[in-house]
Design a protein around this motif. Structure first.
Motif, PDB file in Angstrom:
ATOM      1  N   UNK A   1      22.553  40.148   5.376  1.00 58.23           N
ATOM      2  CA  UNK A   1      24.017  40.123   5.357  1.00 58.23           C
ATOM      3  C   UNK A   1      24.580  38.832   4.788  1.00 58.23           C
ATOM      4  N   UNK A   2      23.766  37.771   4.784  1.00 56.15           N
ATOM      5  CA  UNK A   2      24.281  36.469   4.368  1.00 56.15           C
ATOM      6  C   UNK A   2      23.819  36.045   2.977  1.00 56.15           C
ATOM      7  N   UNK A   3      22.893  36.794   2.366  1.00 54.96           N
ATOM      8  CA  UNK A   3      22.379  36.387   1.060  1.00 54.96           C
ATOM      9  C   UNK A   3      21.971  37.602   0.251  1.00 54.96           C
ATOM     10  N   UNK A   4      22.156  37.513  -1.059  1.00 57.09           N
ATOM     11  CA  UNK A   4      21.723  38.576  -1.965  1.00 57.09           C
ATOM     12  C   UNK A   4      20.284  38.366  -2.424  1.00 57.09           C
ATOM     13  N   UNK A   5      19.735  37.184  -2.159  1.00 58.03           N
ATOM     14  CA  UNK A   5      18.360  36.898  -2.551  1.00 58.03           C
ATOM     15  C   UNK A   5      17.396  37.557  -1.577  1.00 58.03           C
ATOM     16  N   UNK A   6      16.285  38.064  -2.096  1.00 54.71           N
ATOM     17  CA  UNK A   6      15.356  38.825  -1.258  1.00 54.71           C
ATOM     18  C   UNK A   6      14.049  38.108  -0.975  1.00 54.71           C
TER      19      UNK A   6
END
Length: 243
Positions: free
Chosen positions: A183-188
């Motif tokens: 929820x806090x980052x688009x990086x995986x």
């Protein structure tokens, strides 16, 4: 019928070559001949490939069309060194599940004789990863790093999501931590740290906290290191694949 898959030792844009045990297996066991078609991974890409020449030492392929394939999960497993037969099982299964990288850690509670012998086992671990990659029809082989001390590994880690499996953590589940990170980052890119038999020391837990690792629990049961690693990878991969 599913074609057998091999991972090239050498390649050019139009050719691929198998050497060593893979070549011997093709030549002697499968009795491969020029003109036969196999799936070959070269430079991380999967191709339909035609055998050009065969010897016990080398098998040369002509690469044809590129085939659709799956990428490795953006998942780095930091695995404290433990009993070698159990660790080999963990590496094999982590490879089958799609892990991208594995770094063996020398932790405070890693048994002394295992820590001293770990560097001599790396090539065997890499061969296990290679065979597991072929068996599970991966197009990439996970990187198996040389064993390094925990502090060095934490200083080098760049993954934005860092998950620490900790026996002392009771409140935050791995699922909750992964949902929060999602929820806090688009990086995986995600790192998972699994401790040795006996767990992490209080000093190591503090060191993880200083490097922004989130301690989590897999539940009320105490799991062996290899079981915890596979359970954590399976849960994490489910979240990554759902993105």
């Amino acid at each position: 019928m599913t074609r057998r898959r091999f991972i090239a030792n050498l390649w050019t844009p139009t050719t691929a070559t198998l050497t060593g045990d893979q070549a011997t297996h093709l030549a002697r066991v499968l009795r491969a001949e020029p003109g036969q078609i196999y799936d070959v991974v070269a430079n991380g890409f999967l191709h339909r490939a035609e055998i050009a020449t065969v010897t016990d030492a080398e098998v040369h392929f002509l690469l044809h069309e590129e085939l659709e394939s799956d990428a490795a999960l953006p998942l780095h497993l930091l695995l404290a060194v433990f009993k070698f037969d159990h660790m080999e099982w963990a590496i094999e299964k982590a490879t089958e599940l799609g892990i991208a990288r594995i770094t063996p850690l020398l932790a405070r509670r890693t048994e002394k004789h295992l820590a001293q012998s770990a560097s001599k086992r790396v090539e065997r671990w890499r061969r296990i990863a290679l065979e597991a990659s072929k068996q599970s029809r991966r197009t990439t082989i996970p990187e198996i790093a040389d064993p390094i001390p925990l502090r060095q590994a934490l200083e080098q880690e760049q993954s934005p999501t860092r998950i620490l499996l900790s026996e002392t953590e009771q409140a935050t589940s791995i699922t909750a931590a992964l949902l929060k990170a999602k929820s806090s980052s688009q990086e995986t890119d995600t790192a998972l740290a699994i401790g040795p038999e006996g767990g992490w020391t209080p000093e190591e837990i503090t060191l993880f906290a200083q490097h922004d690792w989130q301690p989590v629990t897999l539940g009320p049961r105490i799991l062996r290191a290899e079981t915890a690693a596979i359970a954590a990878i399976a849960i994490t991969s489910a979240h990554l694949l759902d993105i």
